[in-house]
Design a protein around this motif. Structure first.
Motif, PDB file in Angstrom:
ATOM      1  N   PHE A  50       0.792  -1.226   0.000  1.00  0.00           N
ATOM      2  CA  PHE A  50       0.000   0.000   0.000  1.00  0.00           C
ATOM      3  C   PHE A  50       0.831   1.287   0.000  1.00  0.00           C
ATOM      4  O   PHE A  50       0.304   2.368  -0.241  1.00  0.00           O
ATOM      5  CB  PHE A  50      -0.940   0.014   1.212  1.00  0.00           C
ATOM      6  N   PHE A  51       2.132   1.169   0.276  1.00  0.00           N
ATOM      7  CA  PHE A  51       2.995   2.362   0.306  1.00  0.00           C
ATOM      8  C   PHE A  51       4.270   2.109  -0.499  1.00  0.00           C
ATOM      9  O   PHE A  51       5.371   2.463  -0.091  1.00  0.00           O
ATOM     10  CB  PHE A  51       3.354   2.713   1.756  1.00  0.00           C
ATOM     11  N   LYS A 116      -2.443  -0.516  -8.357  1.00  0.00           N
ATOM     12  CA  LYS A 116      -3.669  -0.546  -9.155  1.00  0.00           C
ATOM     13  C   LYS A 116      -4.490   0.730  -9.046  1.00  0.00           C
ATOM     14  O   LYS A 116      -5.041   1.212 -10.041  1.00  0.00           O
ATOM     15  CB  LYS A 116      -4.522  -1.759  -8.771  1.00  0.00           C
ATOM     16  N   ILE A 117      -4.614   1.281  -7.838  1.00  0.00           N
ATOM     17  CA  ILE A 117      -5.478   2.466  -7.680  1.00  0.00           C
ATOM     18  C   ILE A 117      -4.741   3.647  -7.050  1.00  0.00           C
ATOM     19  O   ILE A 117      -5.356   4.654  -6.703  1.00  0.00           O
ATOM     20  CB  ILE A 117      -6.739   2.133  -6.850  1.00  0.00           C
ATOM     21  N   GLY A 118      -3.432   3.522  -6.910  1.00  0.00           N
ATOM     22  CA  GLY A 118      -2.620   4.646  -6.454  1.00  0.00           C
ATOM     23  C   GLY A 118      -2.915   5.115  -5.038  1.00  0.00           C
ATOM     24  O   GLY A 118      -3.155   4.301  -4.139  1.00  0.00           O
ATOM     25  N   LEU A 119      -2.969   6.433  -4.857  1.00  0.00           N
ATOM     26  CA  LEU A 119      -3.123   7.021  -3.531  1.00  0.00           C
ATOM     27  C   LEU A 119      -4.438   6.646  -2.860  1.00  0.00           C
ATOM     28  O   LEU A 119      -4.544   6.653  -1.623  1.00  0.00           O
ATOM     29  CB  LEU A 119      -3.027   8.553  -3.642  1.00  0.00           C
ATOM     30  N   ILE A 123      -5.531   5.512   1.348  1.00  0.00           N
ATOM     31  CA  ILE A 123      -6.618   6.308   1.944  1.00  0.00           C
ATOM     32  C   ILE A 123      -7.760   5.394   2.392  1.00  0.00           C
ATOM     33  O   ILE A 123      -8.278   5.518   3.515  1.00  0.00           O
ATOM     34  CB  ILE A 123      -7.135   7.360   0.936  1.00  0.00           C
ATOM     35  N   LEU A 124      -8.154   4.462   1.525  1.00  0.00           N
ATOM     36  CA  LEU A 124      -9.220   3.523   1.873  1.00  0.00           C
ATOM     37  C   LEU A 124      -8.796   2.595   3.006  1.00  0.00           C
ATOM     38  O   LEU A 124      -9.595   2.256   3.884  1.00  0.00           O
ATOM     39  CB  LEU A 124      -9.617   2.704   0.644  1.00  0.00           C
ATOM     40  N   LEU A 125      -7.526   2.191   2.987  1.00  0.00           N
ATOM     41  CA  LEU A 125      -7.012   1.338   4.055  1.00  0.00           C
ATOM     42  C   LEU A 125      -7.110   2.051   5.407  1.00  0.00           C
ATOM     43  O   LEU A 125      -7.524   1.456   6.409  1.00  0.00           O
ATOM     44  CB  LEU A 125      -5.555   0.956   3.772  1.00  0.00           C
TER      45      LEU A 125
END
Length: 432
Positions: A50-51, A116-119, A123-125
């Motif tokens: 994720f990062f 896949k969905i970038g930033l 944020i969602l996590l």
């Protein structure tokens, strides 16, 4: 016409006591399985997933920041579920927390990575982690109260510690499932293997809900209803009439959460990034330690009805002070056997503190404000303690390049808890 006798009432009480105990243990296990699963993945997979655009140190900090977010959300959940737990009952709040936690955990397992969905991915996590912590804010106090309030004066301390068993059981389950899918998925663990344990949470949630629907409201809350003692604003009343109890409950227990944040979560990161060892060593050591911790909680929960749970908690803090330095010494040897020994003893010490924590906090407040008082106290200590423990440990290691700096952090927390423990008053333990 149904004839109700004293014996019938007694049998019904015993039956509900069993249901309450099973419900609390299972519900707590499910909640903590979900919560610990996140902590484990935060240590071994989330920084890269994720990062991925950050350097390893920054990625680790950001990952543990999302971990801390879950703890920051807990007091908000404590306020909301505490309010309804004291106004309309324990059962409804517990069903709600279980549904929220299970749904969020499945969504984390389905979340696309940064590539896949970038930033939007981190944020969602972070948002899902916040909601997860929000649910935990109401789960623990509700489980403790349902179990404790269905107990008797002879076993109330033991009953209050039953939900605490859910913590090592959740850790065992989460660690075992993670270890299993590391083995099954192999090189595909980063693509799909890590997701399955999150998605499987839905099965556990359905089982937990079936049991909780068969649970009745506790005698303590029913007494509050009969006497019409329902508070208008439970949270306001807690801070107005019981500020000392909140402060003493928070700081007398903060060391246990800091210790657990280090022992159960950060140790894996320390072993992988600083010592350069295989993650399976720490995952398996944590699994063995958690299994032994279950029996430790049973034992200390039983003893809490024989002697003051305050004394057990104080003894656990002393053990924590004595073990903080040897813990990192043994880890630094890079010897697998000594690492297992270090982690097992550390988790047993935590279990010694974790078991009496429940009756200490819950018995500090009267029945009509117990859900709110317990929830707020527990979640504030979690936010101050465990929520920031991995983050602070990451900073200390980067600053001083030594695990002993983390040992000092643990020791200071234990000293603070010992001092605050002097002001704890558990006069409501046998009031009902």
């Amino acid at each position: 016409m149904i004839k109700v006798t004293d014996r019938t009432v007694q049998i019904d009480h015993k039956k509900q006591q069993k249901i309450a105990g099973i419900s609390s243990v299972l519900g707590s296990t499910i909640e903590w399985y979900d919560f610990f699963l996140y902590g484990t993945m935060a240590a071994i997979i989330f920084p890269q997933l994720f990062f991925s655009q950050q350097d390893p140190y920054v990625a680790t900090l950001l990952t543990f920041s999302t971990y801390a977010i879950g703890y920051l959300a807990r007091p908000l959940g404590a306020i909301l579920f505490g309010h309804f737990g004291d106004k309309i009952g324990r059962k409804i709040s517990l069903i709600a927390t279980l549904l929220i936690m299970g749904t969020v955990t499945v969504l984390i397992g389905l979340l696309p990575g940064y590539e896949k969905i970038g930033l939007l991915s981190p944020i969602l996590l972070t948002l899902l982690r916040f909601i997860q912590g929000f649910a935990i804010g109401g789960e623990w106090p509700g489980s403790v109260l349902v179990s404790m309030e269905w107990g008797t004066n002879k076993n109330r301390g033991f009953m209050a510690t039953l939900p605490q068993i859910g913590v090592p059981l959740g850790l065992i389950l989460g660690t075992a499932v993670t270890s299993l899918f590391i083995s099954i998925s192999g090189d595909n663990f980063q693509t799909w293997g890590w997701r399955v344990p999150f998605i499987l949470s839905i099965v556990l949630v359905l089982v937990g809900l079936l049991i909780r629907f068969n649970l009745l409201e506790t005698p303590s809350f029913q007494k509050v209803l009969d006497e019409k003692k329902l508070p208008k604003l439970p949270v306001v009343s807690i801070f107005k009439y019981y500020p000392k109890q909140v402060l003493s409950a928070v700081f007398s227990n903060v060391s246990s959460d800091i210790a657990f944040g280090v022992f159960a979560f950060y140790t894996t990161t320390y072993g992988i990034t600083y010592l350069g060892l295989n993650k399976s060593i720490f995952v398996n050591a944590t699994l063995v330690g958690a299994i032994i911790a279950v029996f430790t909680i049973f034992l200390t929960g039983y003893i809490s009805d024989k002697i003051s749970p305050k004394k057990i908690l104080g003894f656990g803090n002393i053990l924590l002070i004595l073990w903080a330095l040897p813990y990192f010494y043994l880890l630094n040897t890079k010897n697998t056997g000594l690492i297992f020994l270090a982690v097992i003893i550390a988790l047993v010490i935590h279990a010694t503190m974790w078991a009496p924590l429940a009756p200490v906090i819950a018995s500090s407040f009267p029945a009509h404000l117990r859900y709110s008082g317990s929830a707020i106290s527990f979640m504030l200590r979690s936010m101050i303690g465990g929520g920031f423990a991995p983050l602070i440990s990451t900073y200390l290691l980067n600053k001083f390049h030594s695990g002993y700096a983390i040992s000092v952090y643990i020791i200071l927390a234990a000293v603070i808890s010992l001092f605050a423990l002097r002001y704890v008053d558990i006069k409501y333990q046998k009031e009902d």
